[in-house]
Design a protein around this motif. Structure first.
Motif, PDB file in Angstrom:
ATOM      1  N   VAL A 145      -4.645   3.637   7.639  1.00 60.99           N
ATOM      2  CA  VAL A 145      -4.322   2.348   8.249  1.00 60.99           C
ATOM      3  C   VAL A 145      -5.512   1.404   8.201  1.00 60.99           C
ATOM      4  O   VAL A 145      -5.361   0.201   7.935  1.00 60.99           O
ATOM      5  CB  VAL A 145      -3.852   2.572   9.714  1.00 60.99           C
ATOM      6  N   GLN A 146      -6.721   1.926   8.414  1.00 62.96           N
ATOM      7  CA  GLN A 146      -7.896   1.053   8.441  1.00 62.96           C
ATOM      8  C   GLN A 146      -8.249   0.495   7.068  1.00 62.96           C
ATOM      9  O   GLN A 146      -9.036  -0.440   6.967  1.00 62.96           O
ATOM     10  CB  GLN A 146      -9.111   1.793   9.023  1.00 62.96           C
ATOM     11  N   GLN A 147      -7.658   1.058   5.999  1.00 62.41           N
ATOM     12  CA  GLN A 147      -7.922   0.560   4.655  1.00 62.41           C
ATOM     13  C   GLN A 147      -6.757  -0.247   4.093  1.00 62.41           C
ATOM     14  O   GLN A 147      -6.805  -0.659   2.938  1.00 62.41           O
ATOM     15  CB  GLN A 147      -8.249   1.725   3.716  1.00 62.41           C
ATOM     16  N   ALA A 172       0.846  -1.194   0.000  1.00 57.99           N
ATOM     17  CA  ALA A 172       0.000   0.000   0.000  1.00 57.99           C
ATOM     18  C   ALA A 172       0.873   1.232   0.000  1.00 57.99           C
ATOM     19  O   ALA A 172       1.977   1.241   0.572  1.00 57.99           O
ATOM     20  CB  ALA A 172      -0.934   0.004   1.218  1.00 57.99           C
ATOM     21  N   GLY A 173       0.388   2.276  -0.647  1.00 60.23           N
ATOM     22  CA  GLY A 173       1.105   3.538  -0.677  1.00 60.23           C
ATOM     23  C   GLY A 173       1.045   4.248   0.664  1.00 60.23           C
ATOM     24  O   GLY A 173       0.233   3.916   1.544  1.00 60.23           O
ATOM     25  N   PRO A 174       1.870   5.259   0.851  1.00 60.84           N
ATOM     26  CA  PRO A 174       1.907   5.947   2.146  1.00 60.84           C
ATOM     27  C   PRO A 174       0.651   6.745   2.453  1.00 60.84           C
ATOM     28  O   PRO A 174       0.398   7.069   3.612  1.00 60.84           O
ATOM     29  CB  PRO A 174       3.130   6.865   2.019  1.00 60.84           C
ATOM     30  N   SER A 175      -0.141   7.082   1.447  1.00 61.64           N
ATOM     31  CA  SER A 175      -1.338   7.892   1.678  1.00 61.64           C
ATOM     32  C   SER A 175      -2.571   7.078   2.047  1.00 61.64           C
ATOM     33  O   SER A 175      -3.618   7.653   2.327  1.00 61.64           O
ATOM     34  CB  SER A 175      -1.648   8.728   0.432  1.00 61.64           C
ATOM     35  N   VAL A 215     -17.467   4.468   5.349  1.00 55.03           N
ATOM     36  CA  VAL A 215     -17.730   4.414   6.786  1.00 55.03           C
ATOM     37  C   VAL A 215     -16.965   5.552   7.449  1.00 55.03           C
ATOM     38  O   VAL A 215     -15.726   5.591   7.399  1.00 55.03           O
ATOM     39  CB  VAL A 215     -17.319   3.057   7.393  1.00 55.03           C
ATOM     40  N   GLY A 216     -17.689   6.476   8.046  1.00 54.81           N
ATOM     41  CA  GLY A 216     -17.047   7.584   8.740  1.00 54.81           C
ATOM     42  C   GLY A 216     -16.289   8.480   7.779  1.00 54.81           C
ATOM     43  O   GLY A 216     -16.822   8.935   6.772  1.00 54.81           O
ATOM     44  N   GLU A 217     -15.017   8.715   8.089  1.00 55.61           N
ATOM     45  CA  GLU A 217     -14.178   9.614   7.308  1.00 55.61           C
ATOM     46  C   GLU A 217     -13.264   8.856   6.343  1.00 55.61           C
ATOM     47  O   GLU A 217     -12.211   9.370   5.966  1.00 55.61           O
ATOM     48  CB  GLU A 217     -13.324  10.477   8.249  1.00 55.61           C
ATOM     49  N   THR A 218     -13.637   7.652   5.968  1.00 52.93           N
ATOM     50  CA  THR A 218     -12.807   6.870   5.055  1.00 52.93           C
ATOM     51  C   THR A 218     -12.750   7.532   3.678  1.00 52.93           C
ATOM     52  O   THR A 218     -13.707   8.173   3.232  1.00 52.93           O
ATOM     53  CB  THR A 218     -13.343   5.444   4.920  1.00 52.93           C
TER      54      THR A 218
END
Length: 305
Positions: free
Chosen positions: A147-149, A141-144, A183-186
């Motif tokens: 964590v939850q994704q 995964a890229g740095p941007s 979900v939320g701020e994802t």
């Protein structure tokens, strides 16, 4: 002979009858005649006003048709650019899937290729290799990516939208695009599941995650982004990326007759389908306000005349 000649009427006695309109006019009083005489200039002013309204309305309709056609053409062009960008990434992922199926690359080489693609293409956020038991075999995964994704090696897909799409790809044996629920701020993401085939049987998928915001930022032509308020919507019409013009205010609603509908166009992005819709709205300029002001000025002068 003399008696017959005497019965003929004299020429001055054959007076033509007075027309009924002239007789009616002579019966009117001078004041009423003046009021009736004012109807002719008033009718001329009304005809002039009607001609001005017809000309303004015709020109406005012509302008709206040209603007709508320009928006439609630009949106179709932008959609083709997005489609080409998505298909290019899909072809690269299908080549990686073919190499995995042929045992040409292992876990470390997959991570190396995934890292290279994530660095090279800003819209591509993460890649994961998932086996036929729904277990993540390798991931990058890229740095941007929040964590939850992110997906970690050894994890198993949890029940949900991604697991459902995994099962659909296993049944169809072809690439499928999907969108995980917000979900939320994802951050809004677009997922691509590319199937793996091992000796004519299902061997898992390659899961690619795209950033919808970066896809629009780097995939849209610059001239389209500068000319319109462009946005990407999901199947329910929710804004995923971009900007949308605010609704018309009270003053604009009163003058909405000159532009009954917002000058906009939307089209599904292929190959995703109706799950990702591209919409462009033309910016409102002051030229329309000037045109409306000119119309009302001519109408007021006609009424005062």
């Amino acid at each position: 002979m003399l008696m017959q000649d005497s019965t003929l009427p004299e020429p001055h006695e054959a007076v033509p009858p007075v027309p009924w309109l002239r007789r009616w006019w002579r019966r009117q009083t001078p004041g009423r005649q003046d009021r009736f005489a004012m109807l002719a200039p008033l009718a001329a002013v009304l005809l002039f006003l009607a001609a001005i309204i017809s000309a303004f309305w015709y020109l406005r309709l012509e302008e709206m048709d040209r603007e709508q056609e320009a928006v439609r053409r630009d949106v179709e062009y932008a959609q083709q650019r997005l489609r080409l960008r998505l298909l290019e990434r899909q072809e690269q992922l299908m080549r990686i899937a073919r190499d995995i199926s042929n045992k040409d690359i292992d876990r470390e080489e997959f991570i190396g290729r995934a890292e290279t693609m994530v660095i090279q293409y800003p819209e591509l956020q993460a890649l994961a290799w998932i086996d036929d038991r729904r277990r993540i075999k390798a991931a990058h995964a890229g740095p941007s990516v929040p964590v939850q994704q992110q997906r970690r090696t050894g994890e198993v897909l949890r029940p949900g939208e991604t697991e459902t799409t995994y099962s659909l790809v296993r049944d169809l044996q072809q690439p499928v695009y999907s969108q995980p629920p917000l979900v939320g701020e994802t951050v809004p993401l677009l997922q691509l599941h590319v199937p793996l085939a091992e000796q004519a049987r299902f061997g898992g998928v390659i899961l690619a995650q795209y950033s919808v915001d970066n896809l629009m930022r780097y995939g849209l032509p610059a001239e389209v982004s500068a000319r319109y308020a462009v946005s990407l919507l999901d199947a329910k019409g929710r804004l995923l990326a971009g900007q949308a013009l605010p609704p018309r205010g009270t003053a604009g609603s009163l003058l909405a007759w000159a532009a009954p509908h917002a000058n906009e166009w939307e089209v599904p992005v292929s190959p995703v389908g109706n799950g990702l819709v591209l919409r462009a709205q033309a910016y409102r300029t002051s030229l329309r306000v000037v045109g409306r002001g000119l119309f009302w000025l001519v109408g007021t002068l006609s009424a005062m005349t």
